[in-house]
Design a protein around this motif. Sequence first.
Motif, PDB file in Angstrom:
ATOM      1  N   ARG A   1       0.862  -1.179   0.000  1.00  7.30           N
ATOM      2  CA  ARG A   1       0.000   0.000   0.000  1.00  7.30           C
ATOM      3  C   ARG A   1       0.904   1.236   0.000  1.00  7.30           C
ATOM      4  N   TRP A   2       0.643   2.123  -0.948  1.00 10.98           N
ATOM      5  CA  TRP A   2       1.432   3.357  -1.033  1.00 10.98           C
ATOM      6  C   TRP A   2       0.544   4.539  -0.639  1.00 10.98           C
ATOM      7  N   VAL A   3       1.147   5.501   0.047  1.00 11.87           N
ATOM      8  CA  VAL A   3       0.388   6.689   0.446  1.00 11.87           C
ATOM      9  C   VAL A   3       1.191   7.932   0.048  1.00 11.87           C
ATOM     10  N   VAL A   4       0.493   8.939  -0.480  1.00 17.23           N
ATOM     11  CA  VAL A   4       1.080  10.269  -0.639  1.00 17.23           C
ATOM     12  C   VAL A   4       0.236  11.210   0.219  1.00 17.23           C
ATOM     13  N   LEU A   5       0.903  11.892   1.130  1.00 15.65           N
ATOM     14  CA  LEU A   5       0.222  12.808   2.041  1.00 15.65           C
ATOM     15  C   LEU A   5       0.695  14.217   1.716  1.00 15.65           C
ATOM     16  N   LEU A   6      -0.245  15.130   1.618  1.00 10.70           N
ATOM     17  CA  LEU A   6       0.099  16.530   1.355  1.00 10.70           C
ATOM     18  C   LEU A   6      -0.101  17.310   2.652  1.00 10.70           C
ATOM     19  N   LEU A   7       0.953  17.988   3.083  1.00 16.34           N
ATOM     20  CA  LEU A   7       0.856  18.776   4.313  1.00 16.34           C
ATOM     21  C   LEU A   7       0.947  20.255   3.972  1.00 16.34           C
ATOM     22  N   HIS A   8       0.227  21.061   4.747  1.00 20.58           N
ATOM     23  CA  HIS A   8       0.334  22.512   4.609  1.00 20.58           C
ATOM     24  C   HIS A   8       0.704  23.053   5.976  1.00 20.58           C
ATOM     25  N   LYS A   9       1.910  23.574   6.095  1.00 19.17           N
ATOM     26  CA  LYS A   9       2.430  24.053   7.380  1.00 19.17           C
ATOM     27  C   LYS A   9       2.212  23.013   8.480  1.00 19.17           C
ATOM     28  N   GLY A  10       2.453  21.772   8.132  1.00 16.89           N
ATOM     29  CA  GLY A  10       2.376  20.686   9.113  1.00 16.89           C
ATOM     30  C   GLY A  10       1.014  20.050   9.255  1.00 16.89           C
ATOM     31  N   ASP A  11      -0.053  20.677   8.717  1.00 15.58           N
ATOM     32  CA  ASP A  11      -1.400  20.078   8.821  1.00 15.58           C
ATOM     33  C   ASP A  11      -1.757  19.367   7.517  1.00 15.58           C
ATOM     34  N   VAL A  12      -2.639  18.373   7.639  1.00 19.86           N
ATOM     35  CA  VAL A  12      -2.994  17.619   6.433  1.00 19.86           C
ATOM     36  C   VAL A  12      -3.801  18.502   5.473  1.00 19.86           C
ATOM     37  N   ALA A  13      -3.420  18.429   4.176  1.00 19.56           N
ATOM     38  CA  ALA A  13      -4.162  19.163   3.141  1.00 19.56           C
ATOM     39  C   ALA A  13      -4.702  18.205   2.093  1.00 19.56           C
ATOM     40  N   GLY A  14      -4.163  16.984   2.032  1.00 18.13           N
ATOM     41  CA  GLY A  14      -4.657  16.023   1.046  1.00 18.13           C
ATOM     42  C   GLY A  14      -4.003  14.673   1.242  1.00 18.13           C
ATOM     43  N   VAL A  15      -4.601  13.662   0.627  1.00 15.61           N
ATOM     44  CA  VAL A  15      -4.047  12.309   0.730  1.00 15.61           C
ATOM     45  C   VAL A  15      -4.511  11.492  -0.466  1.00 15.61           C
ATOM     46  N   THR A  16      -3.694  10.536  -0.874  1.00 19.62           N
ATOM     47  CA  THR A  16      -4.144   9.560  -1.868  1.00 19.62           C
ATOM     48  C   THR A  16      -3.488   8.214  -1.562  1.00 19.62           C
ATOM     49  N   VAL A  17      -4.199   7.126  -1.859  1.00 24.24           N
ATOM     50  CA  VAL A  17      -3.766   5.778  -1.475  1.00 24.24           C
ATOM     51  C   VAL A  17      -3.896   4.840  -2.675  1.00 24.24           C
ATOM     52  N   VAL A  18      -2.859   4.042  -2.912  1.00 28.15           N
ATOM     53  CA  VAL A  18      -2.932   3.001  -3.954  1.00 28.15           C
ATOM     54  C   VAL A  18      -2.529   1.676  -3.327  1.00 28.15           C
ATOM     55  N   GLU A  19      -3.214   0.616  -3.736  1.00 26.28           N
ATOM     56  CA  GLU A  19      -2.879  -0.706  -3.212  1.00 26.28           C
ATOM     57  C   GLU A  19      -2.613  -1.664  -4.364  1.00 26.28           C
ATOM     58  N   ARG A  20      -1.538  -2.440  -4.247  1.00 27.50           N
ATOM     59  CA  ARG A  20      -1.227  -3.435  -5.275  1.00 27.50           C
ATOM     60  C   ARG A  20      -2.203  -4.599  -5.150  1.00 27.50           C
ATOM     61  N   ASP A  21      -2.612  -5.161  -6.268  1.00 31.19           N
ATOM     62  CA  ASP A  21      -3.467  -6.342  -6.254  1.00 31.19           C
ATOM     63  C   ASP A  21      -2.676  -7.481  -5.595  1.00 31.19           C
ATOM     64  N   SER A  22      -3.313  -8.191  -4.655  1.00 32.96           N
ATOM     65  CA  SER A  22      -2.544  -9.175  -3.886  1.00 32.96           C
ATOM     66  C   SER A  22      -2.197 -10.403  -4.721  1.00 32.96           C
ATOM     67  N   THR A  23      -2.867 -10.601  -5.852  1.00 34.49           N
ATOM     68  CA  THR A  23      -2.544 -11.791  -6.647  1.00 34.49           C
ATOM     69  C   THR A  23      -1.935 -11.471  -8.012  1.00 34.49           C
TER      70      THR A  23
ATOM     71  N   PRO B   1       0.570  -8.836  -9.318  1.00 38.23           N
ATOM     72  CA  PRO B   1       1.393  -7.728  -8.829  1.00 38.23           C
ATOM     73  C   PRO B   1       1.570  -6.566  -9.802  1.00 38.23           C
ATOM     74  N   THR B   2       1.226  -6.772 -11.082  1.00 37.53           N
ATOM     75  CA  THR B   2       1.356  -5.656 -12.036  1.00 37.53           C
ATOM     76  C   THR B   2       0.111  -4.776 -12.042  1.00 37.53           C
ATOM     77  N   VAL B   3      -0.896  -5.144 -11.239  1.00 34.53           N
ATOM     78  CA  VAL B   3      -2.160  -4.393 -11.217  1.00 34.53           C
ATOM     79  C   VAL B   3      -2.327  -3.741  -9.848  1.00 34.53           C
ATOM     80  N   ALA B   4      -2.874  -2.518  -9.854  1.00 36.59           N
ATOM     81  CA  ALA B   4      -3.125  -1.834  -8.577  1.00 36.59           C
ATOM     82  C   ALA B   4      -4.451  -1.088  -8.641  1.00 36.59           C
ATOM     83  N   GLU B   5      -4.945  -0.752  -7.459  1.00 35.33           N
ATOM     84  CA  GLU B   5      -6.217  -0.023  -7.363  1.00 35.33           C
ATOM     85  C   GLU B   5      -5.943   1.312  -6.671  1.00 35.33           C
ATOM     86  N   GLN B   6      -6.384   2.366  -7.314  1.00 34.82           N
ATOM     87  CA  GLN B   6      -6.266   3.707  -6.709  1.00 34.82           C
ATOM     88  C   GLN B   6      -7.505   3.947  -5.846  1.00 34.82           C
TER      89      GLN B   6
END
Length: 318
Positions: free
Chosen positions: A219-241, A243-248
């Motif tokens: 699972r990959w996460v990108v977190l966007l911070l603004h002066k230390g507070d959360v401003a955004g987030v996005t998450v992607v997970e690799r298909d468990s079976t 591996p070349t496929v993932a779900e955003q």
Amino acid sequence: MIEHLDFAQASDEDRRGLYEVVAAWAVEDTPGKKKPPYAACVARWETRDELGFEPPRFVVAREDGKIVGYAQVQVSEAEANAHLTIATVVVLPEHRRRGIGTALLRAMPSLMNGQTVIESWSVIKGNPGEQFAAARGFRVITSMTRQRLALTELPEVGEPPPGYELVTWKGAAPDEFVEAYVEGLNAIADAPFGETTFDHAHNTVESIRREEAEADADRWVVLLLHKGDVAGVTVVERDSTVPTVAEQFHTVVLPAHRGKGLGRLIKARMLHNLSGVETIYTRTSSQNEHMLRVNHSLGYTDTYTYMAVQAKIADLQP
Ligand SMILES: CC(C)(COP(=O)(O)OP(=O)(O)OC[C@H]1O[C@@H](n2cnc3c(N)ncnc32)[C@H](O)[C@@H]1OP(=O)(O)O)[C@@H](O)C(=O)NCCC(=O)NCCS
């Protein structure tokens, strides 16, 4: 004959039987489409889903011992979703229009523990499921667009505007960011999902830690911070079976930070992290023009539209 089936205890033959039903559905409208891998279906049936719902409980319809249809229900431990069951009913094409779908639907409450609302998030427009749902008293609450990206070229990622900072990780959230991450995930509550009763905003540090401990895929996460507070987030997970496929999954920019191209920025940054991934899928409310546009600008194409339907148990047509 309709009976309960505990997937964890089921014989290999019954597991395969369930798979044959879902696989027939997966390919029924798309000539040439390949059936989903067996292992992928088993993984989905054995694990908690990305929204925190427990592995499904099943009732099956048999003819001469063979499984010809099933209904599955999923319930959530989260208090905010205690009223809700997420359900699916599938009958083999050659056994339809004989009341099996209805019988499976009627058996669903026996799998539930007091939930009062059923939603199904897999009714494909123009398919028999649409008429079945309407005939049995469900109403359409939203429609969703499925999109796909073949990851051939990576988009350029601009610098975040002054005051903003990107943090990325794979796997468990670092302790110093986990609270901001949870807050970002819960901000998805104001994304348009029609009239669903589903509460997306129930994540806690404990629930995230539990999911991370149970996760069987990257699972990959990108977190966007603004002066230390959360401003955004996005998450992607690799298909468990596969591996070349993932779900955003979840992408959120918090209200105070919208309109600055930050949604595209975090998603574009994410694409640079996904080593080994060739194809990404995502789903977005068909009404969410901004997110659809961001995805198109990154190269996603629309594949199909599906609907969510909802009924109160008390209102289901017999
Ligand atoms: C939806 C599905 C489960 C229905 O199973 P089924 O066993 O055919 O359902 P029933 O025989 O109990 O149908 C009940 C009523 O639904 C309606 N209905 C079902 N299929 C229909 C169709 N193809 N066209 C029009 N009405 C239909 C009818 O009113 C029917 O009653 P009738 O046959 O007396 O006219 C089956 O078509 C299926 O597996 N589809 C693929 C999976 C899916 O889309 N599931 C819905 C998402 S959860």
